[in-house]
Scaffold this motif. Structure first.
Motif, PDB file in Angstrom:
ATOM      1  N   TYR A 207       0.904  -1.132  -0.124  1.00 29.29           N
ATOM      2  CA  TYR A 207       0.029  -0.005  -0.060  1.00 29.29           C
ATOM      3  C   TYR A 207       0.804   1.228   0.029  1.00 29.29           C
ATOM      4  CZ  TYR A 207      -4.089  -2.721   1.619  1.00 29.29           C
ATOM      5  OH  TYR A 207      -5.229  -3.674   1.527  1.00 29.29           O
ATOM      6  N   LYS A 208       0.524   2.291  -0.741  1.00 24.98           N
ATOM      7  CA  LYS A 208       0.950   3.599  -0.589  1.00 24.98           C
ATOM      8  C   LYS A 208       0.063   4.644  -0.620  1.00 24.98           C
ATOM      9  CE  LYS A 208       3.731   6.972   0.121  1.00 24.98           C
ATOM     10  NZ  LYS A 208       4.636   6.795   1.342  1.00 24.98           N
ATOM     11  N   LEU A 209      -0.166   5.228   0.556  1.00 20.77           N
ATOM     12  CA  LEU A 209      -1.181   6.277   0.892  1.00 20.77           C
ATOM     13  C   LEU A 209      -0.421   7.707   1.016  1.00 20.77           C
ATOM     14  CD1 LEU A 209      -3.466   4.850   3.625  1.00 20.77           C
ATOM     15  CD2 LEU A 209      -3.560   4.254   1.103  1.00 20.77           C
ATOM     16  N   PHE A 210      -0.740   8.506   0.344  1.00 17.91           N
ATOM     17  CA  PHE A 210      -0.127   9.968   0.271  1.00 17.91           C
ATOM     18  C   PHE A 210      -1.193  10.773   0.996  1.00 17.91           C
ATOM     19  CE2 PHE A 210       1.235   8.413  -4.087  1.00 17.91           C
ATOM     20  CZ  PHE A 210       2.658   8.549  -3.764  1.00 17.91           C
ATOM     21  N   GLY A 211      -0.598  11.481   2.157  1.00 17.63           N
ATOM     22  CA  GLY A 211      -1.298  12.447   2.913  1.00 17.63           C
ATOM     23  C   GLY A 211      -0.612  12.725   4.075  1.00 17.63           C
ATOM     24  N   SER A 212      -1.110  13.148   5.076  1.00 16.65           N
ATOM     25  CA  SER A 212      -0.500  13.723   6.316  1.00 16.65           C
ATOM     26  C   SER A 212      -0.576  12.612   7.334  1.00 16.65           C
ATOM     27  CB  SER A 212      -1.170  14.725   6.814  1.00 16.65           C
ATOM     28  OG  SER A 212      -2.582  14.932   6.837  1.00 16.65           O
ATOM     29  N   HIS A 213      -1.667  11.843   7.485  1.00 15.57           N
ATOM     30  CA  HIS A 213      -1.884  10.716   8.482  1.00 15.57           C
ATOM     31  C   HIS A 213      -1.986   9.312   7.727  1.00 15.57           C
ATOM     32  CE1 HIS A 213      -1.684  13.662  11.536  1.00 15.57           C
ATOM     33  NE2 HIS A 213      -2.413  14.252  10.915  1.00 15.57           N
ATOM     34  N   PRO A 214      -0.843   8.850   6.912  1.00 16.32           N
ATOM     35  CA  PRO A 214      -1.136   7.615   6.416  1.00 16.32           C
ATOM     36  C   PRO A 214      -1.537   6.324   7.069  1.00 16.32           C
ATOM     37  CG  PRO A 214       1.160   8.272   6.365  1.00 16.32           C
ATOM     38  CD  PRO A 214       0.399   9.212   6.924  1.00 16.32           C
ATOM     39  N   ARG A 215      -1.028   6.250   8.538  1.00 17.96           N
ATOM     40  CA  ARG A 215      -1.222   5.107   9.189  1.00 17.96           C
ATOM     41  C   ARG A 215      -2.611   5.005   9.647  1.00 17.96           C
ATOM     42  NH1 ARG A 215       2.243   1.828   9.283  1.00 17.96           N
ATOM     43  NH2 ARG A 215       3.972   2.211   8.502  1.00 17.96           N
ATOM     44  N   GLN A 216      -3.096   6.189  10.049  1.00 12.37           N
ATOM     45  CA  GLN A 216      -4.433   6.346  10.627  1.00 12.37           C
ATOM     46  C   GLN A 216      -5.323   6.086   9.199  1.00 12.37           C
ATOM     47  OE1 GLN A 216      -5.339  10.023  11.706  1.00 12.37           O
ATOM     48  NE2 GLN A 216      -7.407   9.979  12.400  1.00 12.37           N
ATOM     49  N   ALA A 217      -5.117   6.596   8.184  1.00  6.50           N
ATOM     50  CA  ALA A 217      -5.796   6.390   7.013  1.00  6.50           C
ATOM     51  C   ALA A 217      -5.813   4.723   6.456  1.00  6.50           C
ATOM     52  CB  ALA A 217      -5.186   7.276   5.878  1.00  6.50           C
ATOM     53  N   MET A 218      -4.850   4.303   6.847  1.00  2.94           N
ATOM     54  CA  MET A 218      -4.585   2.814   6.193  1.00  2.94           C
ATOM     55  C   MET A 218      -5.580   1.960   7.222  1.00  2.94           C
ATOM     56  SD  MET A 218      -2.561   0.835   4.868  1.00  2.94           S
ATOM     57  CE  MET A 218      -3.147  -0.698   4.472  1.00  2.94           C
ATOM     58  N   GLN A 219      -5.758   2.517   8.644  1.00  3.06           N
ATOM     59  CA  GLN A 219      -6.825   1.691   9.660  1.00  3.06           C
ATOM     60  C   GLN A 219      -8.275   1.939   8.848  1.00  3.06           C
ATOM     61  OE1 GLN A 219      -6.264   3.285  13.499  1.00  3.06           O
ATOM     62  NE2 GLN A 219      -5.493   1.260  14.208  1.00  3.06           N
ATOM     63  N   ARG A 220      -8.424   3.380   8.394  1.00  2.33           N
ATOM     64  CA  ARG A 220      -9.878   3.631   7.744  1.00  2.33           C
ATOM     65  C   ARG A 220     -10.022   2.445   6.613  1.00  2.33           C
ATOM     66  NH1 ARG A 220      -9.911   9.129   9.390  1.00  2.33           N
ATOM     67  NH2 ARG A 220     -10.272   8.788  11.665  1.00  2.33           N
ATOM     68  N   LEU A 221      -9.154   2.147   5.743  1.00  7.57           N
ATOM     69  CA  LEU A 221      -8.947   1.503   4.621  1.00  7.57           C
ATOM     70  C   LEU A 221      -9.186   0.167   5.129  1.00  7.57           C
ATOM     71  CD1 LEU A 221      -8.642   2.336   1.611  1.00  7.57           C
ATOM     72  CD2 LEU A 221      -6.514   1.315   1.661  1.00  7.57           C
ATOM     73  N   ASN A 222      -8.545  -0.385   6.086  1.00  9.16           N
ATOM     74  CA  ASN A 222      -8.985  -1.832   6.544  1.00  9.16           C
ATOM     75  C   ASN A 222     -10.354  -1.947   7.239  1.00  9.16           C
ATOM     76  OD1 ASN A 222      -6.380  -2.609   5.826  1.00  9.16           O
ATOM     77  ND2 ASN A 222      -5.645  -2.367   7.821  1.00  9.16           N
ATOM     78  N   GLU A 223     -10.913  -0.780   7.698  1.00 12.66           N
ATOM     79  CA  GLU A 223     -12.288  -0.855   8.089  1.00 12.66           C
ATOM     80  C   GLU A 223     -13.159  -0.880   6.994  1.00 12.66           C
ATOM     81  OE1 GLU A 223     -12.526   2.760  10.782  1.00 12.66           O
ATOM     82  OE2 GLU A 223     -10.917   1.623  12.157  1.00 12.66           O
ATOM     83  N   GLY A 224     -12.725  -0.616   5.928  1.00 13.15           N
ATOM     84  CA  GLY A 224     -13.727  -0.640   4.567  1.00 13.15           C
ATOM     85  C   GLY A 224     -13.922   0.422   3.935  1.00 13.15           C
ATOM     86  N   TRP A 225     -13.299   1.653   4.505  1.00  8.98           N
ATOM     87  CA  TRP A 225     -13.556   2.837   3.811  1.00  8.98           C
ATOM     88  C   TRP A 225     -13.198   2.936   2.260  1.00  8.98           C
ATOM     89  CZ3 TRP A 225     -13.060   8.087   6.302  1.00  8.98           C
ATOM     90  CH2 TRP A 225     -13.582   8.370   7.617  1.00  8.98           C
ATOM     91  N   ASP A 226     -13.942   3.168   1.331  1.00  7.61           N
ATOM     92  CA  ASP A 226     -13.250   3.155  -0.005  1.00  7.61           C
ATOM     93  C   ASP A 226     -12.462   4.533  -0.500  1.00  7.61           C
ATOM     94  OD1 ASP A 226     -14.994   5.568  -0.762  1.00  7.61           O
ATOM     95  OD2 ASP A 226     -16.606   4.114  -1.783  1.00  7.61           O
TER      96      ASP A 226
END
Ligand SMILES: Nc1ncnc2c1ncn2[C@@H]1O[C@H](COP(=O)(O)OP(=O)(O)O)[C@@H](O)[C@H]1O
Ligand SMILES: [Mg+2]
Lengths: 402, 301
Positions: free
Chosen positions: A14-33
């Motif tokens: 995974y590569k997420l660009f942005g200020s809080h990628p780890r937090q966003a990663m969690q969201r992604l795992n929770e099923g956010w698109d």
């Protein structure tokens, strides 16, 4: 988990660009698109759960529309970009857990990169550009210039050593880029749209150079392209990227034969894909088949059948559907001229070498030319699966969309 | 309304505080700067005027061609003949000292700001402030902290002339093509290799433009710095104003201008690499007088 075999093994990257990628990663795992993630946390998903393997010596082409994450993905492989999650193994070693020193060593020894904009140093001449990687790795002047001269020759730039790079045309500049990448004798070359900035003729030329180099010394090449013709010409396998995901991976033939979805199909819509047809896609069951089940088929009966169906050839298989031989109506008519019963024993059949299902179109055509009748196709276990006739082939080519 | 901010008073208090508590530090700085400047000046002064003029002409011939060499000979010869050579050498010494100190501080600062967004963000308003403050305002605190003479002149000049060196170093490094940086990294550069083999060489035209601007600003400032006793051509200008001597004013002013053109064109030529063709500080104004431009070889697109 099975031990990794490939030159490159990528797992759930995974590569997420942005200020809080780890937090966003969690969201992604929770099923956010992706859209929601972008809207509510301003994070851009560059690479989204990508896994694949590249075998030693392969040219692995990444294709996809602009913004689909190709450049990001290949930069995760040599860690010009830090992954947010997932693993990249090169020769079984985890790149993402290397420290700075190890990473620098890896880049100096194992891999090099070629860029769309060539990325040569305008302050250096051709030779010093080609020698750049060696210079960085601490190779002495004499040795690195010898090696650079050698690779410049390989890419057809003998005599250009002292030229300034901005005196060269685009194609020539990219030859320098290629020479720079080869000079360090890497086992992996990463090429990001390396030929995309060149006009079509020059692009063809560069592809030939690359393929020629591969014939001399096989290296693993990770090649990004948005040109399907290019991908088909040079790719051992092609991966299609869409919105950060890898939607399909396969050989050119596999992708042409069975595109996973409309997005993939769209890429091939402009291409004449007939040259990727293989025997399996050309066969039909238009030739009557008789089974030799211990007792050979009866000749007069077969002749009458064929005459009734207006067929000129028949195949004989055994009970396991192994191919036994072929017989033509012409020959049969001669043999049964006196209407005496005749068992079609092996000795009367014409031996025809069957072809494998993945035989490319060009070879199939050759066989059809040198062979008078239809050609049987057998599967990997030698079982008869169908026949290719000239008529069938022509009609298939006419409407060549797979 | 009765309320008024007394910023001026605060600055005065601040300077007083510095003087009371850190005069040792300033004395030490002053000593070093003075030593440095006097070394430069004596190096320039041991050379006979004719030799130095010839050296400048040769430099001009190498960088810019014969026509500029002739111009240099004529310009510096004119200064020599009008009797302003000794003052010109002093001014040149002050300018070079101040420039070198500016670059010594400014280029590393510029590199730092190029690699750190935070440093860049802090530095930018400071540089704006340093550059837009009327030049001679620096002279007052400089004179208070360092006394009179060339030291406060040089210090004020350094502060005034440093911003372009910082700015253009940062700009040059940040402007290097992203894929060129990636090329450096992907071939296994350490961060210092990346700086010295990739970023600085590719930023050089921009850095040299900064050097050019710094020199020109330093030259204009050392003239003003004669107000705190820095000496050189500025003294003559100052005297001409005090005496309303138009002739002296013209002669000394002309010497400044001629020196400026020579320095500008020569330093500009170092930044005028094959890639970027820029105008020096003055050359747009004086391009026609001072001869042809450097031939731009193999100009791309
Ligand atoms: N440094 C970055 N910061 C933010 N977003 C980025 C960055 N790099 C790439 N992206 C985004 O990630 C996505 C994939 O980009 P990229 O890998 O360059 O695509 P491609 O090479 O396939 O055209 C795009 O949406 C792009 O805007
Ligand atoms: Mg890209």
């Amino acid at each position: 988990m099975s031990p990794p075999h490939g030159k490159i093994v990528v797992r759930n990257l995974y590569k997420l660009f942005g200020s809080h990628p780890r937090q966003a990663m969690q969201r992604l795992n929770e099923g956010w698109d992706k859209q929601r993630l972008n809207r509510e946390s301003g994070v851009i998903v560059g690479v989204n759960d990508v896994s694949f393997e590249v075998a030693e010596g392969e040219i692995f082409v990444l294709m996809g529309l602009s913004g689909s994450g190709k450049s990001t993905l290949i930069r995760l492989v040599n860690r010009l970009i830090e992954p947010t999650a997932g693993q990249v193994l090169i020769d079984g070693r985890d790149v993402s857990s290397m420290n700075r020193r190890e990473l620098i060593e890896l880049r100096r020894r194992e891999m090099s990169m070629v860029f769309q904009s060539f990325a040569l140093m305008p302050t250096r001449n051709v030779l010093d550009n080609a020698a750049f990687g060696l210079e960085v790795a601490g190779v002495g002047r004499a040795a690195r210039e010898r090696r650079a001269t050698e690779v410049l020759e390989q890419v057809g730039l003998q005599g250009f050593a002292t030229k300034r790079v901005d005196e060269l045309s685009g194609g020539m500049q990219q030859r320098v880029g290629l020479a720079r990448a080869l000079a360090v004798d890497p086992s992996l070359i990463i090429m990001d749209e390396a030929f995309s900035a060149l006009d079509p003729l020059i692009r063809r030329e560069m592809q030939e150079i690359l393929l020629g180099l591969q014939r001399e010394h096989r290296r693993t090449v990770l090649f990004v392209s948005h040109d399907i013709e290019e991908a088909l010409r040079i790719g051992s396998r092609i991966a299609i990227m869409e919105g950060g995901r890898m939607v399909q991976v396969g050989t050119p033939e596999e992708l042409v034969a069975a595109p996973a979805d409309d997005y993939v199909r769209h890429f091939f819509s402009t291409v004449d894909t007939s040259r990727f047809l293989v025997a399996d896609q050309l066969k039909a069951d238009s030739v009557p088949v008789y089974v030799h089940n211990g007792r050979a088929p009866e000749g007069c009966q077969v002749r009458r059948d064929l005459e009734a169906q207006d067929k000129h050839y028949a195949f004989v298989v055994d009970e396991q559907r192994s191919f036994r031989g072929s017989i033509s109506l012409e020959k049969l008519a001669l043999l049964t001229a006196d209407d005496r019963p005749l068992s079609l024993e092996q000795s009367l059949l014409k031996p025809v070498a069957p072809v494998a299902p993945n035989l490319p179109l060009s070879d199939v055509i050759e066989r059809l030319i040198s062979n008078e009748g239809p050609i049987p196709v057998v599967d990997d276990d030698g079982r008869y699966t169908g026949a290719i006739t000239k008529g069938r082939l022509l009609s298939r080519l006419q409407g060549a969309q797979p | 309304m009765n309320f008024q901010l007394h910023i001026g008073d605060w600055v005065n208090d601040g300077v007083d505080y510095l003087l009371d508590n850190y005069s040792g530090v300033f004395d030490a700085i002053g000593l070093v700067v003075d030593e440095f400047a006097s070394t430069i000046e004596s190096l320039l002064q041991v050379m006979p005027a004719e030799v130095m003029i010839l050296l400048f002409a040769l430099l001009g011939a190498w960088r810019l061609g014969l026509r500029f060499a002739v111009f240099t000979l004529a310009a510096l010869g004119l200064i020599l003949l009008s009797g302003f050579w000794p003052q010109t050498v002093v001014t040149l010494g002050l300018t070079l000292s101040a420039t070198m100190i500016s670059l010594l501080i400014g280029i590393p600062l510029g590199i730092w700001a190029a690699t750190s967004d935070r440093v860049n963000m802090l530095l930018r308003p400071l540089l704006d402030f340093m550059q837009t403050m009327p030049a001679f305002v620096y002279l007052i605190p400089a004179a208070m902290l360092f006394g009179l003479g060339r030291v406060p002149g040089i210090i004020a000049t350094v502060i005034f002339a440093m911003p372009p060196a910082v700015r253009l170093t940062t700009l040059g490094i940040r402007q290097v093509n992203k894929e060129i940086i990636e090329a450096g990294q992907s071939f296994g550069c350490t961060s210092s290799q990346l700086l010295f083999k990739v970023q600085l060489p590719n930023a050089l035209p921009s850095i040299m433009a900064g050097v050019n601007q710094t020199i020109m600003m330093a030259l204009s400032m050392v003239i003003i710095a004669s107000m705190v006793g820095a000496g050189g051509l500025g003294n003559e200008v100052l005297a001409s104003i005090q005496r309303l001597d138009i002739g002296l004013g013209f002669e000394s002013g002309m010497s400044v201008v001629l020196l400026a053109i020579v320095l500008d064109r020569i330093t500009e030529s170092f930044g005028d690499s094959r890639r970027a063709r820029r105008s020096g500080y003055l050359s747009r104004l004086f391009g026609r007088i001072s001869g042809q431009r450097a031939p731009v070889k193999g100009e791309s697109h």
